[in-house]
Design an enzyme around this catalytic site. Sequence first.
Site, PDB file in Angstrom:
ATOM      1  CB  SER A 139      -0.894   0.019   1.257  1.00 30.33           C
ATOM      2  OG  SER A 139      -1.575   1.251   1.385  1.00 30.33           O
ATOM      3  CE1 TYR A 152      -3.840  -1.408   5.727  1.00 25.35           C
ATOM      4  CE2 TYR A 152      -3.434   0.849   5.028  1.00 25.35           C
ATOM      5  CZ  TYR A 152      -3.684  -0.480   4.715  1.00 25.35           C
ATOM      6  OH  TYR A 152      -3.769  -0.890   3.397  1.00 25.35           O
TER       7      TYR A 152
END
Length: 244
Positions: A139, A152
Amino acid sequence: MKTALITGATSGFGRAIALRLAKLGYNLIVTGRRAERLNELTKQLRSDFTIDVLSLCFDVRDNEACTKALESLPENFKKIDLLVNNAGLAAGSSPFQESDLADYDQMIDTNVKGLIYVTKLIVPGMIAKQSGHIINISSLAGIEVYPNGSVYCASKYAVNAITKGLRIDLIHHGIKVSSISPGMAETEFSIVRYHGDEEKAKAVYAGLIPLNAEDIADAVEFIVTRPAHVSINDIQINPAQQAN
């Protein structure tokens, strides 16, 4: 024909990647936690493509389940040429001091430990045949840190570090290791992050055209169709309206 294993194949990126690899002629092992969706995907793959398909329903967070599932592979699926570590999620969107530890556990267990569990089981077979390819779906959060995303982001920074380490450790065994780092993408990602609140999830993409699952499948196709002497190490993909 080559064989690919895709984790988290029941929706979003994973499902699109499965369909794209099937189109490219890969035999597929598709995994996920949701049996009904997994069965639907398997049925579609068998109907639309002339490939062999095996579905395995298990949670990558459970090392025992991973081991049991992957050690049960029939002979014609044991030689895996491509592993796509796609299973992952974000949970919660609060400042660190207000966040739920259960969300943090879920993200670390899925995004980091799940990737490790599956990769650890697949790599020995690739080493034995001195060839293979691993693609980790990371990501932009593994490159940039943003508000309310500390853990995250940390989990995806870990994915990027593991990717780089694997590349070094496995290069002498003829195994390529790649990563794809998407920016804002509209799948079920935000619905999961906001625990099912569809309005909050939709608001995330206000004012821009986000990436979609096909964009990530395009990147996977590009990576796996390069000549043998070419390794695409990392691809970062953003919506045109997202700078960082």
